[in-house]
Design a protein around this motif. Structure first.
Motif, PDB file in Angstrom:
ATOM      1  N   GLY A 241       5.865  -9.326 -57.333  1.00  0.00           N
ATOM      2  CA  GLY A 241       4.491  -9.180 -56.842  1.00  0.00           C
ATOM      3  C   GLY A 241       4.352  -9.584 -55.393  1.00  0.00           C
ATOM      4  O   GLY A 241       3.653  -8.930 -54.613  1.00  0.00           O
ATOM      5  N   GLU A 242       5.027 -10.653 -55.003  1.00  0.00           N
ATOM      6  CA  GLU A 242       4.976 -11.086 -53.606  1.00  0.00           C
ATOM      7  C   GLU A 242       5.722 -10.113 -52.698  1.00  0.00           C
ATOM      8  O   GLU A 242       5.331  -9.885 -51.570  1.00  0.00           O
ATOM      9  N   ARG A 243       6.797  -9.536 -53.198  1.00  0.00           N
ATOM     10  CA  ARG A 243       7.554  -8.578 -52.387  1.00  0.00           C
ATOM     11  C   ARG A 243       6.739  -7.316 -52.120  1.00  0.00           C
ATOM     12  O   ARG A 243       6.778  -6.757 -51.026  1.00  0.00           O
ATOM     13  N   VAL A 244       6.000  -6.862 -53.123  1.00  0.00           N
ATOM     14  CA  VAL A 244       5.148  -5.681 -52.941  1.00  0.00           C
ATOM     15  C   VAL A 244       4.046  -5.998 -51.941  1.00  0.00           C
ATOM     16  O   VAL A 244       3.738  -5.186 -51.056  1.00  0.00           O
ATOM     17  N   THR A 245       3.451  -7.180 -52.048  1.00  0.00           N
ATOM     18  CA  THR A 245       2.414  -7.586 -51.098  1.00  0.00           C
ATOM     19  C   THR A 245       2.978  -7.657 -49.687  1.00  0.00           C
ATOM     20  O   THR A 245       2.308  -7.270 -48.723  1.00  0.00           O
ATOM     21  N   ASP A 246       4.205  -8.134 -49.555  1.00  0.00           N
ATOM     22  CA  ASP A 246       4.830  -8.217 -48.241  1.00  0.00           C
ATOM     23  C   ASP A 246       5.034  -6.841 -47.613  1.00  0.00           C
ATOM     24  O   ASP A 246       4.969  -6.689 -46.393  1.00  0.00           O
ATOM     25  N   LEU A 247       5.300  -5.852 -48.430  1.00  0.00           N
ATOM     26  CA  LEU A 247       5.473  -4.497 -47.902  1.00  0.00           C
ATOM     27  C   LEU A 247       4.173  -3.956 -47.310  1.00  0.00           C
ATOM     28  O   LEU A 247       4.188  -3.169 -46.368  1.00  0.00           O
ATOM     29  N   LEU A 248       3.049  -4.390 -47.861  1.00  0.00           N
ATOM     30  CA  LEU A 248       1.756  -3.881 -47.408  1.00  0.00           C
ATOM     31  C   LEU A 248       1.204  -4.663 -46.216  1.00  0.00           C
ATOM     32  O   LEU A 248       0.340  -4.160 -45.507  1.00  0.00           O
ATOM     33  N   GLU A 249       1.671  -5.857 -45.995  1.00  0.00           N
ATOM     34  CA  GLU A 249       1.190  -6.678 -44.880  1.00  0.00           C
ATOM     35  C   GLU A 249       2.073  -6.484 -43.651  1.00  0.00           C
ATOM     36  O   GLU A 249       3.277  -6.310 -43.755  1.00  0.00           O
ATOM     37  N   GLU A 250       1.461  -6.557 -42.484  1.00  0.00           N
ATOM     38  CA  GLU A 250       2.216  -6.396 -41.247  1.00  0.00           C
ATOM     39  C   GLU A 250       2.955  -7.672 -40.855  1.00  0.00           C
ATOM     40  O   GLU A 250       4.021  -7.613 -40.282  1.00  0.00           O
ATOM     41  N   ASN A 251       2.406  -8.826 -41.155  1.00  0.00           N
ATOM     42  CA  ASN A 251       2.967 -10.093 -40.692  1.00  0.00           C
ATOM     43  C   ASN A 251       3.823 -10.781 -41.754  1.00  0.00           C
ATOM     44  O   ASN A 251       3.984 -11.986 -41.723  1.00  0.00           O
ATOM     45  N   SER A 252       4.371 -10.039 -42.670  1.00  0.00           N
ATOM     46  CA  SER A 252       5.167 -10.653 -43.735  1.00  0.00           C
ATOM     47  C   SER A 252       6.587 -10.923 -43.244  1.00  0.00           C
ATOM     48  O   SER A 252       7.086 -10.282 -42.326  1.00  0.00           O
ATOM     49  N   TYR A 253       7.215 -11.900 -43.883  1.00  0.00           N
ATOM     50  CA  TYR A 253       8.561 -12.291 -43.475  1.00  0.00           C
ATOM     51  C   TYR A 253       9.301 -12.847 -44.684  1.00  0.00           C
ATOM     52  O   TYR A 253       8.779 -13.682 -45.406  1.00  0.00           O
ATOM     53  N   ARG A 254      10.510 -12.394 -44.901  1.00  0.00           N
ATOM     54  CA  ARG A 254      11.405 -12.928 -45.935  1.00  0.00           C
ATOM     55  C   ARG A 254      12.734 -13.232 -45.274  1.00  0.00           C
ATOM     56  O   ARG A 254      13.266 -12.436 -44.500  1.00  0.00           O
ATOM     57  N   MET A 255      13.289 -14.389 -45.578  1.00  0.00           N
ATOM     58  CA  MET A 255      14.575 -14.791 -45.018  1.00  0.00           C
ATOM     59  C   MET A 255      15.714 -14.082 -45.737  1.00  0.00           C
ATOM     60  O   MET A 255      15.561 -13.694 -46.898  1.00  0.00           O
ATOM     61  N   SER A 256      16.827 -13.955 -45.055  1.00  0.00           N
ATOM     62  CA  SER A 256      18.029 -13.500 -45.736  1.00  0.00           C
ATOM     63  C   SER A 256      18.552 -14.670 -46.563  1.00  0.00           C
ATOM     64  O   SER A 256      18.179 -15.823 -46.345  1.00  0.00           O
ATOM     65  N   GLU A 257      19.417 -14.374 -47.523  1.00  0.00           N
ATOM     66  CA  GLU A 257      19.921 -15.441 -48.384  1.00  0.00           C
ATOM     67  C   GLU A 257      20.715 -16.483 -47.601  1.00  0.00           C
ATOM     68  O   GLU A 257      20.623 -17.687 -47.879  1.00  0.00           O
ATOM     69  N   ALA A 258      21.492 -16.033 -46.620  1.00  0.00           N
ATOM     70  CA  ALA A 258      22.289 -16.973 -45.834  1.00  0.00           C
ATOM     71  C   ALA A 258      21.393 -17.952 -45.080  1.00  0.00           C
ATOM     72  O   ALA A 258      21.626 -19.167 -45.096  1.00  0.00           O
ATOM     73  N   TRP A 259      20.346 -17.453 -44.426  1.00  0.00           N
ATOM     74  CA  TRP A 259      19.440 -18.334 -43.684  1.00  0.00           C
ATOM     75  C   TRP A 259      18.596 -19.179 -44.623  1.00  0.00           C
ATOM     76  O   TRP A 259      18.214 -20.304 -44.275  1.00  0.00           O
TER      77      TRP A 259
END
Length: 72
Positions: free
Chosen positions: A32-50
């Motif tokens: 649900g959060e990932r879908v919301t992130d796709l719709l928002e312009e200011n969303s950010y998800r880290m890579s697994e390494a970071w």
């Protein structure tokens, strides 16, 4: 206030913020959060390494702050 006590408090705050930031921007977020992130312009998800690097760095910084806090 002693210098070691102040530095300890600051390090704990910085380490805690880094851990919070990593958890809040986790790559393992629910769908649900990932879908919301796709719709928002200011969303950010880290890579697994970071993500894991940030968790480890934040933990080390917070532990160093706790050590300074307990030493003084």
């Amino acid at each position: 206030m002693k210098k070691g006590l102040l530095i300890g408090i600051i390090l704990i705050a910085i380490g805690s913020f880094i851990i919070y930031w990593a958890i809040d921007h986790s790559p393992n977020a629910p769908i649900g959060e990932r879908v919301t992130d796709l719709l928002e312009e200011n969303s950010y998800r880290m890579s697994e390494a970071w993500y894991y690097t940030s968790l480890i760095a934040g933990s080390i910084i917070a532990l160093l702050g706790l050590r300074n806090l307990l030493k003084s």
